[in-house]
Design a protein around this motif. Structure first.
Motif, PDB file in Angstrom:
ATOM      1  N   HIS A 114      50.902  33.334  68.228  1.00  0.00           N
ATOM      2  CA  HIS A 114      51.405  32.090  67.633  1.00  0.00           C
ATOM      3  C   HIS A 114      51.068  30.861  68.499  1.00  0.00           C
ATOM      4  CE1 HIS A 114      54.258  29.680  65.236  1.00  0.00           C
ATOM      5  NE2 HIS A 114      54.674  29.160  66.383  1.00  0.00           N
ATOM      6  N   HIS A 118      48.959  27.374  67.689  1.00  0.00           N
ATOM      7  CA  HIS A 118      49.304  25.956  67.899  1.00  0.00           C
ATOM      8  C   HIS A 118      48.157  25.213  68.603  1.00  0.00           C
ATOM      9  CE1 HIS A 118      53.252  25.374  66.290  1.00  0.00           C
ATOM     10  NE2 HIS A 118      53.812  26.339  66.988  1.00  0.00           N
ATOM     11  N   SER A 145      56.897  23.218  71.542  1.00  0.00           N
ATOM     12  CA  SER A 145      57.491  23.656  70.277  1.00  0.00           C
ATOM     13  C   SER A 145      58.978  23.915  70.470  1.00  0.00           C
ATOM     14  CB  SER A 145      56.776  24.916  69.789  1.00  0.00           C
ATOM     15  OG  SER A 145      57.149  26.004  70.594  1.00  0.00           O
ATOM     16  N   ASP A 326      54.929  24.686  62.441  1.00  0.00           N
ATOM     17  CA  ASP A 326      54.393  26.008  62.066  1.00  0.00           C
ATOM     18  C   ASP A 326      53.723  26.015  60.690  1.00  0.00           C
ATOM     19  OD1 ASP A 326      55.388  26.841  64.451  1.00  0.00           O
ATOM     20  OD2 ASP A 326      57.052  28.003  63.627  1.00  0.00           O
ATOM     21  N   MET A 330      46.827  27.129  61.157  1.00  0.00           N
ATOM     22  CA  MET A 330      46.563  27.231  62.603  1.00  0.00           C
ATOM     23  C   MET A 330      46.294  28.687  63.007  1.00  0.00           C
ATOM     24  SD  MET A 330      50.367  26.550  64.140  1.00  0.00           S
ATOM     25  CE  MET A 330      51.461  27.932  64.583  1.00  0.00           C
TER      26      MET A 330
HETATM   27 ZN    ZN Z   1      55.496  27.237  66.445  1.00  0.00          ZN
END
Ligand code: ZN
Ligand code: KG4
Length: 365
Positions: A114, A118, A145, A326, A330
């Motif tokens: 994840h 980003h 984040s 989110d 991405m």
């Molecule tokens: Zn995130």
């Protein structure tokens, strides 16, 4: 444009995101079902509620993404999915869904970090957006984040050297907590930005945790200072002092006071994030600065880093706000590089709630 067409699934936290991305860059469709309204009532995320909402929305989100891109699953070259870090229950919904799609349609499966997603949001182009120059190496990337805050150097794709990270709270977490203290709506980040934009005096000063010349970050002291300052302001306004106030509950501070406090808090976070990012970029002669993660949607942070970078002739690649928070696109961007490197996942792919950014090594200083 060329490169693989990837169907990407993101469900690590409280947004169900599915996208179709070509060549790690061009978005064909990017659908996000946000659970913000669902979690506003509790002022934060209840993991089981989040997982169930992913289960409810993931099929409609897929249908909308495929229809938007005008493709079927049979047309894509790979299926990608976030496998960590994040909430275990939320991750499992997306992983199981992506595995099933890959298995049924006989497509390669790519597991994506994840945080790497980003970072790679900075390479994305919206449908119809004109080509623009991609980030140049070496680059320095700030990822901020709700769960993470770190600064890395990239000398090439998929390789990271860690400058620093938070030693306590993530920047987004601090925004969310202070938003709650101020009685603002959830999530705190966008609410604090809106409140701060109404400030006119700009005279509230919050502490900055510089941590010497370290590139690490700390926001817990700031949070404590914010609690004290809010309590003092409430006492001065003759309001009950209770650090656990929620939006809409109890008497609120006058709007002008809330605005000044929101501005002061935001200014402290922005100052520390921007100062360390610029210092890191100068130290390694970075050609580009990349910022990403939900807090990178913050207008004050974007404006401050843009000004500082321009003054030093450093390019800034920052995704539009909707690609900082989110989303599936991405994950599709990072997945193209992972696929290119032959980094495929098996159908035994499992959730990794505490997955660190791939192969980070500390910068030798
Ligand atoms: Zn995130
Ligand atoms: O990246 P993200 O969508 O989810 C995580 O991976 O954590 O980030 C969510 C965080 C939340 O803490 C939210 O308050 C913050 O990003 N955020 C903002 C803004 N928009 C979202 N913080 C400051 N200013 C904003 N405009």
């Amino acid at each position: 444009m060329s490169g693989p067409l990837i169907l990407a699934v993101e469900s690590s936290c409280d947004e169900t995101g599915i996208a179709v991305v070509e060549g790690g860059r061009r978005i064909h469709a990017n659908v996000v079902a946000s659970q913000t309204a669902l979690h506003a009532a509790t002022g934060g995320i209840v993991p089981e509620v989040a997982a169930r909402a992913h289960l409810r929305w993931i099929v409609p989100v897929l249908d909308e993404a495929l229809a938007g891109a005008g493709v079927s699953v049979a047309d894509v070259d790979a299926v990608a999915v976030t496998y960590g870090p994040g909430l275990a229950g939320s991750l499992l919904v997306g992983i199981n869904f992506a595995k099933t799609l890959a298995f049924v349609h006989d497509k390669p499966l790519v597991g994506v970090n994840h945080l790497e997603g980003h970072l790679y949001a900075a390479w994305l182009l919206d449908p119809g957006e004109a080509e623009r120059e991609a980030a140049l190496f070496p680059l320095v990337a700030l990822i901020v984040s709700g769960g993470h805050t770190f600064l890395v150097e990239m000398r090439d794709h998929l390789t990271y050297r860690l400058f620093g990270q938070t030693v306590d709270d993530a920047a987004g977490e601090a925004f969310d907590k202070v938003g709650r203290l101020l009685g603002l709506s959830y999530p705190g980040g966008p609410a604090i930005q809106r409140a701060a934009e109404a400030a006119t005096r700009h005279d509230s000063v919050f502490p900055r945790a510089w941590l010497g010349d370290s590139y690490d970050f700390s926001f817990s002291g700031l949070k404590t200072a914010a609690r004290r300052t809010v309590d003092e302001a409430r006492a001065a306004a003759g309001l009950p002092v209770d650090g656990r106030l929620r939006a809409g509950e109890d008497a609120q501070l006058p709007e002008a006071v809330t605005a000044e406090l929101a501005w002061g808090f935001q200014d402290s976070v922005v100052d520390v994030l921007a100062t360390k990012t610029i210092r890191a970029a100068e130290e390694v002669d970075a050609r580009t600065i990349v910022i990403g993660g939900g807090v990178a949607a913050n207008a004050a942070l974007r404006a401050r880093i843009a000004g500082d970078a321009e003054a030093r002739n450093i390019r800034l690649n920052v995704p539009r706000p909707g690609l900082c928070t989110d989303n599936g696109a991405m994950i599709g961007a990072a997945a193209a590089w992972r696929l290119g490197a032959g980094d495929l996942a098996g159908l035994d792919l499992d959730a990794r709630p505490s997955l660190p950014l791939a192969r980070p090594e500390p910068v030798a200083r």
